[in-house]
Design an enzyme around this catalytic site. Sequence first.
Site, PDB file in Angstrom:
ATOM      1  N   CYS B  86       0.841  -1.202   0.000  1.00  0.00           N
ATOM      2  CA  CYS B  86       0.000   0.000   0.000  1.00  0.00           C
ATOM      3  C   CYS B  86       0.879   1.256   0.000  1.00  0.00           C
ATOM      4  O   CYS B  86       1.529   1.546  -0.987  1.00  0.00           O
ATOM      5  CB  CYS B  86      -0.981  -0.052   1.172  1.00  0.00           C
ATOM      6  N   HIS B 202      -3.779  -5.547   1.186  1.00  0.00           N
ATOM      7  CA  HIS B 202      -3.158  -5.753   2.498  1.00  0.00           C
ATOM      8  C   HIS B 202      -3.243  -7.218   2.932  1.00  0.00           C
ATOM      9  O   HIS B 202      -4.107  -7.564   3.744  1.00  0.00           O
ATOM     10  CB  HIS B 202      -3.879  -4.909   3.553  1.00  0.00           C
ATOM     11  N   GLU B 204      -1.430  -8.652   5.060  1.00  0.00           N
ATOM     12  CA  GLU B 204      -1.145  -8.767   6.502  1.00  0.00           C
ATOM     13  C   GLU B 204      -2.404  -8.572   7.338  1.00  0.00           C
ATOM     14  O   GLU B 204      -2.431  -8.957   8.507  1.00  0.00           O
ATOM     15  CB  GLU B 204      -0.070  -7.732   6.893  1.00  0.00           C
TER      16      GLU B 204
END
Lengths: 82, 234
Positions: B86, B202, B204
């Site tokens: 990002c 994302h 994660e």
Amino acid sequence: MTVHVHVRVMPRPGLLDPQGQAVEHALTSLGFAGAAAVRVGKAIDFTLEAESLVAAEAMVREMCERLLANPVTEDFVIEVSS
Amino acid sequence: MACVAVIRFPGSNCETETMSAIVRAGGEATLLDYRETSLHGADGVILPGGFSYGDYLRSGAIARFAPIMDAVRSHAEHGGAVIGICNGFQVLCEAHLLPGALMRNDGQRFVSRPVDVRIERRQTICTSEYAEGEVIRIPVAHGEGRFVADRETLAALEAEHRVVLRYVAVAGADAPHNPNGSANDIAGICNAAGNVVGFMPHPERLADQTLGSDAGHRFFTSLMGRLVGAGAAA
């Protein structure tokens, strides 16, 4: 000398400018018929200590190329005055 | 155990979950301040998501000049693993470690929702444990994620098979598949060698079944596998 610098950074022609489109739509909604091709960019003003206007412009050009504008997406115009 | 440095810039906000995802994948994670000038021997680097320097001027434009970035550049140029997630992707583009740029979303609005992305390339430092063509659903959260590049660059990215992730339409999805107007539906790319990778989604944030899916987990197990393998080879 103290040089007054004005840099105008604009999205490259041909690249979609959603901010410009939104502003154009708002202008039309307000009744300002005829407003077209609206583009939204940035203006950056500062003062610079330099030997001459020519030297100042060269320095500002390097600032634009390294930081103030992204050459992939933006064009810039430099104005320097004493 | 391989160690991954996660860089925290002023305004980063995804460093904690990125470090958790690394640990969950069997690695060691270390948080590095942007004012550091060395990676302190870390095997890999992740530039996390967030809003470094408030996205002032352009996303990533100021972070790319942070003191730590010389070490990140050197690591990348020596074939080391560098990932930008990002805002980290935006920083890598601004630093010219990856081509192109990320502009304001075409819809003008910040988009925070799940997207479906297809793994287009397995030969990178962080996608080897996915199948090529596999489609996974992971979140995006960005206002400036529209990938743009000139025509020659886009053609080269496609010809050289350097699109790593692409937004795809999945039957039953209730929103446009491309959340931001990215050219060629590009969600992530890599450099020619595949050791520098940047993407907008994302993984994660969805790397633990506790959250209902661990679709992003294998980005981190892929990375750990690569780093441990590289360590064994060296």
